[in-house]
Write an enzyme that holds these catalytic residues in place. Structure first.
Site, short mmCIF file in Angstrom:
data_model
loop_
_atom_site.label_atom_id
_atom_site.label_comp_id
_atom_site.label_asym_id
_atom_site.label_seq_id
_atom_site.Cartn_x
_atom_site.Cartn_y
_atom_site.Cartn_z
CG HIS A 53 -0.87 0.79 -8.02
ND1 HIS A 53 -0.42 1.12 -9.29
CD2 HIS A 53 -0.94 1.98 -7.34
CE1 HIS A 53 -0.22 2.43 -9.35
NE2 HIS A 53 -0.52 2.97 -8.20
CB CYS A 56 0.94 5.96 -9.84
SG CYS A 56 1.47 5.97 -8.12
#
Lengths: 392, 392
Positions: free
Chosen positions: B336, B85
């Site tokens: 996200h 991420c």
């Protein structure tokens, strides 16, 4: 920009290493590189790793963090770079830019791939082509390179014998490389009579599926003297990357690699040399045809002439008057652990230029002191070239 | 090292964009960034892209080549960077190093992830943890962060109400963000009563699975003036990365992110500022608990105090005397899209510091002219921090 050098190299054997895990491979290569450079873990400022698809092969992304942990290198920055089979050389290029910028002095650059004893390699590898417009229609890499070979034979009159001689020479060279996947010789007849894969390519025109890892220690040129003797320092004179369409069908020509031409011209200019100054090259022969095409893109010979030169064995280690090509045995015979390949190529040139004992049985005569590597992603969507020299 | 600036930003909406493909997302963001910077494709010297796992999500590796082709940017170098991420911010850092080194003047940096309408996202995301020692035993990310939250509540007396207020503020902010995945408000009761995911985390403590892309134009500071007005140039004062163990169980403490502390201290030093000088921050709240922990690692408050500060809404856009945190709505409410997140965070700070009309409904008061971003890979195995300023 600061000058950048290589001060150490290490690699694992390439092959079907069923008993070895992803993480153990890269740690072995990294430790060997650190030992070769005579540095300590705490001397390392940053780490890069080239890897194509640990996600598809072993279900592991975020591998730069994994490796930093298992190499005991936290909390230094650790970054993974991916560009299919060119991942290794792109990782090296980022390390070179990093050191050149002044951000770091000493950088560990690794490349690794674990491809056997995992999933179906062919489908994972095909994710390096255009998934929606190539792979989905069954165009795997052997078939894509077969089309390039077919067209090349049609346009330039290349014979199957000439193409096959590439593999003979690669296996001859690999027989002197203890890290090679196939350290044995093959005859021209064996290549010609090996199983058909995709016309005109036979099995022995194709590089294998391999596990393996390789690692380099990259260092600012001045600081390099603190760690190793002058003779063990090899300088990176050019680190150049170019891109082309990922899809083969989008290209004007499928018998040349435009990105390799663009990158090599820029690299020669940056290093201030010409093709004739090169003593030794490592080129990306994932399939034999690509070895020939890359010799041409590098300017070693004119378009269409590579087949004859190869057939005459002018690329062999002991031939005088032409650059030695792939003394390691190349991807064909030394093996092709995707993300590791770009690092292994540079490692071979590093050993050759410093005339390391590791390559004493396959030592190329170093006249001008220049070596070049060409690492290719996919069918040429990414190309990265490094020129190394024993002179700063 | 040369000074580096941002001169343009663009992003897609984040969300479940079933009708959108991987390649169309990143091209949209890239084109918007190019238009915002008023540059032409031929001004771009190089490209980077952050992406966690196109391999597992859409069966496509070698994405930097794919994107260069579809953005019409061949033959410039195009490189993918991956750190779960944190992929986006690591791609930005490579671009910063590249421009700082002098290799390039103008670099396009994108981040992209296509996570919906593809495969099972949970198993693909879990490849960011230690596959052999975490994922294989069923420890997915919600459960890993739940353990961090559980322990944090035990050690510091954090209440579920305090933790839940994080999500209330994030949704409040996102309601003013047209690109947010959840542009609506939620009440404290709604957060507390949302479905349990992994004790103590409820659904509304978790960031969503998102499709999305974001892109920045990075430029050498002097050259930036050729393209945009002075007010549209925001400077990158620090770009710092650190690593920690990929596996949560290998850490001394699971209530802090050591790599975030190491990186933030270095970043403040590099930018020559202190935490109190920060006007606005974007922190990586993949789960609400991480938002609180990161506020502490950034030095915005002491260890264990973040819960009370959040409950008192001191991180809100209109509160005076504390940095505004996640005016975009954060990962929680803006969405996200893994590889895009690090770029989107920096994009928000870019817009905030230049007081762009895009953020007029959520404009933070800019007093000192500094903003900070924290992008996290996995449970903190990789952390990358950027400090931006309206002053060179």
């Amino acid at each position: 920009m600061r000058d950048v050098a290589i001060i150490g190299y290490g690699q694992t054997k390439f092959g079907e290493l069923w008993e070895r895990s992803f993480r153990s491979l890269i740690v072995e290569a990294g430790v060997k590189a650190v030992e070769a450079a005579g540095i300590d873990g705490k001397d390392i400022d940053e780490m890069y790793v080239g890897n194509m698809s640990a996600g598809l092969f072993v279900g592991q992304e975020h591998i730069a963090s994994l490796i930093a942990e298992h190499a005991g290198l936290n909390p230094i920055p650790s970054t993974r770079v991916e560009a299919a089979c060119a991942s290794g050389s792109l990782a090296l290029r980022q390390a070179v830019l990093n050191v050149a910028s002044g951000a770091s002095d000493v950088v560990l650059v690794g490349g690794v791939e674990k491809m056997t004893d995992v999933v179906d390699a062919t489908s994972a590898i095909s994710s390096a082509s255009d998934q929606e417009w190539e792979a989905l229609f069954g165009a795997t890499f052997p078939s894509l390179y077969a089309m390039m070979a077919q067209r090349y034979m049609y346009e330039y009159g290349l014979t199957l014998e000439e193409l096959s001689m590439w593999s003979v020479i690669m296996h001859e060279n690999a027989s002197k490389n203890r890290y090679a996947q196939f350290p044995f010789k093959v005859t021209l007849e064996q290549v010609l009579n090996s199983s058909p894969v995709a016309e005109p390519l036979r099995l022995l025109h194709c590089s294998p599926v391999s596990d393996g890892a390789a690692a380099l220690i990259v260092c600012e040129a001045e600081k390099a003297k603190e760690f190793v003797n002058k003779d063990d320092i090899i300088y990176i004179k050019a680190s150049v990357q170019a891109s082309d369409t990922i899809a083969l069908h989008s290209r004007e020509s499928i018998t040349s690699l435009k990105a390799a031409k663009v990158a090599s011209e820029k690299a020669y200019k940056m290093a201030n040399i010409e093709p004739k100054d090169v003593d030794v090259a490592e080129v990306h022969d994932c399939f034999a045809i690509n070895g020939l095409i890359l010799m041409e893109e590098l300017g070693f010979c004119k378009k269409g002439e590579a087949g004859k030169i190869v057939y005459d064995k002018k690329i062999a280690i002991d031939y005088d008057g032409f650059p030695a090509v792939n003394p390691s045995g190349g991807l064909k015979a030394a093996g092709h652990a995707l993300g590791a390949t770009g690092i292994r190529q540079v490692g071979e040139i590093y050993w050759q230029l410093k005339q390391d004992k590791e390559v004493k049985d396959r030592q190329v005569e170093i006249k001008n002191g220049y070596g070049i590597t060409v690492n290719v992603g996919g069918t040429g969507g990414t190309v990265c070239i490094h020129i190394l020299s024993d002179k700063r």
